[in-house]
Design a protein around this motif. Sequence first.
Motif, PDB file in Angstrom:
ATOM      1  N   GLU A  87      52.738  28.463  67.297  1.00 18.87           N
ATOM      2  CA  GLU A  87      51.459  29.141  67.507  1.00 18.87           C
ATOM      3  C   GLU A  87      50.345  28.429  66.741  1.00 18.87           C
ATOM      4  N   ALA A  88      50.667  27.949  65.541  1.00 15.18           N
ATOM      5  CA  ALA A  88      49.677  27.184  64.773  1.00 15.18           C
ATOM      6  C   ALA A  88      49.342  25.880  65.488  1.00 15.18           C
ATOM      7  N   PHE A  89      50.351  25.220  66.063  1.00 14.30           N
ATOM      8  CA  PHE A  89      50.121  24.010  66.847  1.00 14.30           C
ATOM      9  C   PHE A  89      49.183  24.315  68.021  1.00 14.30           C
ATOM     10  N   ALA A  90      49.450  25.433  68.706  1.00 11.80           N
ATOM     11  CA  ALA A  90      48.633  25.805  69.865  1.00 11.80           C
ATOM     12  C   ALA A  90      47.183  26.065  69.449  1.00 11.80           C
ATOM     13  N   ARG A  91      46.995  26.700  68.310  1.00 14.41           N
ATOM     14  CA  ARG A  91      45.625  26.975  67.835  1.00 14.41           C
ATOM     15  C   ARG A  91      44.889  25.673  67.518  1.00 14.41           C
ATOM     16  N   GLN A  92      45.579  24.745  66.890  1.00 13.53           N
ATOM     17  CA  GLN A  92      44.950  23.472  66.561  1.00 13.53           C
ATOM     18  C   GLN A  92      44.609  22.681  67.822  1.00 13.53           C
ATOM     19  N   LEU A  93      45.512  22.694  68.798  1.00 13.62           N
ATOM     20  CA  LEU A  93      45.242  21.999  70.054  1.00 13.62           C
ATOM     21  C   LEU A  93      44.080  22.645  70.799  1.00 13.62           C
ATOM     22  N   ALA A  94      44.014  23.969  70.764  1.00 12.76           N
ATOM     23  CA  ALA A  94      42.915  24.671  71.428  1.00 12.76           C
ATOM     24  C   ALA A  94      41.573  24.242  70.839  1.00 12.76           C
ATOM     25  N   MET A  95      41.511  24.086  69.526  1.00 12.96           N
ATOM     26  CA  MET A  95      40.271  23.653  68.899  1.00 12.96           C
ATOM     27  C   MET A  95      39.919  22.229  69.301  1.00 12.96           C
ATOM     28  N   SER A  96      40.941  21.372  69.441  1.00 11.76           N
ATOM     29  CA  SER A  96      40.687  19.991  69.874  1.00 11.76           C
ATOM     30  C   SER A  96      40.146  19.960  71.296  1.00 11.76           C
ATOM     31  N   VAL A  97      40.716  20.793  72.171  1.00 13.08           N
ATOM     32  CA  VAL A  97      40.250  20.849  73.561  1.00 13.08           C
ATOM     33  C   VAL A  97      38.812  21.348  73.618  1.00 13.08           C
ATOM     34  N   GLU A  98      38.511  22.411  72.857  1.00 16.98           N
ATOM     35  CA  GLU A  98      37.150  22.949  72.855  1.00 16.98           C
ATOM     36  C   GLU A  98      36.175  21.930  72.280  1.00 16.98           C
ATOM     37  N   GLN A  99      36.583  21.219  71.256  1.00 19.03           N
ATOM     38  CA  GLN A  99      35.720  20.193  70.677  1.00 19.03           C
ATOM     39  C   GLN A  99      35.419  19.103  71.704  1.00 19.03           C
ATOM     40  N   ASP A 100      36.423  18.731  72.498  1.00 19.15           N
ATOM     41  CA  ASP A 100      36.211  17.732  73.540  1.00 19.15           C
ATOM     42  C   ASP A 100      35.251  18.250  74.603  1.00 19.15           C
ATOM     43  N   HIS A 101      35.376  19.536  74.958  1.00 14.09           N
ATOM     44  CA  HIS A 101      34.465  20.131  75.934  1.00 14.09           C
ATOM     45  C   HIS A 101      33.022  20.117  75.411  1.00 14.09           C
TER      46      HIS A 101
END
Length: 222
Positions: A159-173
């Motif tokens: 779940e922590a991995f998923a949260r970090q990836l979500a932030m990376s995706v949003e940052q890219d957007h």
Amino acid sequence: VEDGLLFGTYFVVALVAGQLTARIRAQALAERRREGRATALFNLTRALAEARTLDEAVFAALRQADELFGAKTALLLAGDSPGSLHPHFAGSFALDDKERAVAGWSFQNRRAAGRFTDTLPAGAGYYLPLVREDHSVGVLGVAVPRGGGLTLAQRDLLEAFARQLAMSVEQDHLRAAGEREKLLTESERLHRTRLDSVSHELRTPLSVISYAAENLGTADAE
């Protein structure tokens, strides 16, 4: 009687010592798990911070997850059309139509689904949505070997991995949106410059034509 008391004392001492030893071992195990989780998150956040693009970030995160959980992983990112998901090329877990349906449910409902859950447990993978604010930006899928499992601590780490990836995706957007805004601003500036240039190029011949028209009435026959 004395022998019985002595035996009883030894028994009580041994029992207390055993309980203390078990407690110390449990504390040591918990400490190792906490240390392992902290190390994994540190390595992940460092890799994501060093990544220059989203592709690099996804590749680093999925390879770490593969090694850490002894599993195959996949990342599906939201497409342009509502509800659409597209697998990232860095994934090591190839999803068939059935697995895509499970991932889609997780994406739409922003909840874990698939294996080890009460929702679509027949799935081969365990799926976690990448949630930012009130919407999903993707889904992380993990397929552990048959016969294997995921402990509660491992699920928490995922779940922590998923949260970090979500932030990376949003940052890219956000980065892409900023670049689009820059492109629009630059396009508008070039458009104005082009109009100014055309106006300048036409100004002189138009002035000549206007002057000639005004003097047509006073010109001699020639």
